[in-house]
Design an enzyme around this catalytic site. Structure first.
Site, PDB file in Angstrom:
ATOM      1  N   GLU A  95      51.217  74.712  87.862  1.00 28.99           N
ATOM      2  CA  GLU A  95      52.401  75.498  88.609  1.00 28.99           C
ATOM      3  C   GLU A  95      52.091  76.780  86.771  1.00 28.99           C
ATOM      4  O   GLU A  95      51.228  77.497  86.475  1.00 28.99           O
ATOM      5  CB  GLU A  95      53.505  74.499  86.712  1.00 28.99           C
ATOM      6  CG  GLU A  95      54.745  74.978  87.235  1.00 28.99           C
ATOM      7  CD  GLU A  95      55.123  75.212  88.600  1.00 28.99           C
ATOM      8  OE1 GLU A  95      55.066  75.992  89.281  1.00 28.99           O
ATOM      9  OE2 GLU A  95      56.112  74.586  88.427  1.00 28.99           O
ATOM     10  N   ASP A  99      59.699  75.577  82.566  1.00 30.80           N
ATOM     11  CA  ASP A  99      60.994  76.411  82.332  1.00 30.80           C
ATOM     12  C   ASP A  99      62.023  74.724  81.390  1.00 30.80           C
ATOM     13  O   ASP A  99      61.183  74.206  80.633  1.00 30.80           O
ATOM     14  CB  ASP A  99      61.982  77.103  82.718  1.00 30.80           C
ATOM     15  CG  ASP A  99      62.560  77.389  82.156  1.00 30.80           C
ATOM     16  OD1 ASP A  99      62.897  77.578  80.885  1.00 30.80           O
ATOM     17  OD2 ASP A  99      63.453  78.699  82.638  1.00 30.80           O
ATOM     18  N   LYS A 127      57.390  76.876  78.170  1.00 31.04           N
ATOM     19  CA  LYS A 127      58.454  77.492  78.236  1.00 31.04           C
ATOM     20  C   LYS A 127      59.437  76.895  77.822  1.00 31.04           C
ATOM     21  O   LYS A 127      59.798  75.718  77.937  1.00 31.04           O
ATOM     22  CB  LYS A 127      59.057  78.822  79.060  1.00 31.04           C
ATOM     23  CG  LYS A 127      60.292  79.368  77.950  1.00 31.04           C
ATOM     24  CD  LYS A 127      60.416  80.747  78.876  1.00 31.04           C
ATOM     25  CE  LYS A 127      61.955  81.020  78.814  1.00 31.04           C
ATOM     26  NZ  LYS A 127      61.755  81.448  80.027  1.00 31.04           N
ATOM     27  N   ARG A 161      56.536  90.258  91.000  1.00 30.56           N
ATOM     28  CA  ARG A 161      55.060  89.229  91.077  1.00 30.56           C
ATOM     29  C   ARG A 161      53.931  89.832  90.789  1.00 30.56           C
ATOM     30  O   ARG A 161      52.767  89.429  90.468  1.00 30.56           O
ATOM     31  CB  ARG A 161      55.115  88.453  92.044  1.00 30.56           C
ATOM     32  CG  ARG A 161      56.392  86.803  92.832  1.00 30.56           C
ATOM     33  CD  ARG A 161      56.090  85.942  93.504  1.00 30.56           C
ATOM     34  NE  ARG A 161      56.785  85.714  93.807  1.00 30.56           N
ATOM     35  CZ  ARG A 161      57.748  84.488  93.382  1.00 30.56           C
ATOM     36  NH1 ARG A 161      56.996  83.655  92.752  1.00 30.56           N
ATOM     37  NH2 ARG A 161      58.672  83.813  93.899  1.00 30.56           N
TER      38      ARG A 161
END
Length: 171
Positions: A95, A99, A127, A161
């Protein structure tokens, strides 16, 4: 005009991925490893990571999305399912960022229905600022507390990206 605040350099990313790849190779030496990249964000990370895993392994992809802009919609949509047989195999979900954890939790639940031997998580960024569910990230290149980050596969509405490093995006 968006502002990009540098957080993690391209060199720091590459150094850390090499370390994680070596660790994965040691941990999965006698196992049937399948890396499953979560699209779209993981594709750059996965392409570098796979080259630093010295043991034989296979690669597949899954797609799932819950974001619009900078916030989650709360609705998880599967856009691609794995092509490989995952039964009795050791799955490492790759991944870009963990989050809230909600999307990844749904992915893990889905993969577990395919009866793998094991399922673990490898994330470029762990995160915890908005974490809503417990997710055990076995391999994490970097931990960040906050910020909306872009670059190295991470996007804002499908943009940025391609940036070679990781930035905090200020709109």
């Amino acid at each position: 005009m968006p502002e990009f605040i540098p957080l993690i350099s391209e060199q720091e990313i590459q150094t850390r991925i090499k370390e994680i790849g070596n660790e994965i190779a040691m941990d999965y030496k006698e196992k049937d490893l399948v890396l499953v990249g979560i699209l779209k964000g993981s594709f750059i990370f996965l392409s570098d990571l796979t080259r630093h895993i010295s043991i034989d392994h296979e690669i597949d992809f899954m797609g799932a999305s819950s974001y619009e802009g900078t916030s989650t919609t709360g609705q998880i949509v599967f856009t691609k399912q794995p092509d490989l047989e995952l039964k009795n195999r050791d799955i490492l979900l790759v991944e870009d960022i963990v989050d809230t954890g909600r999307t990844l939790l749904k992915i893990i639940e889905f993969v577990n229905l395919l009866n793998p031997r094991s399922v673990k998580i490898c994330s470029l960024i762990n995160k915890k600022e908005r974490r809503q569910v417990h997710i055990d990230v076995a391999y994490s290149c970097f931990s960040l507390e906050k910020g909306f980050i872009v670059g190295y596969g991470l996007d804002y509405d499908e943009r940025y990206r391609n940036l070679p490093a990781i930035y905090d995006l200020k709109l």
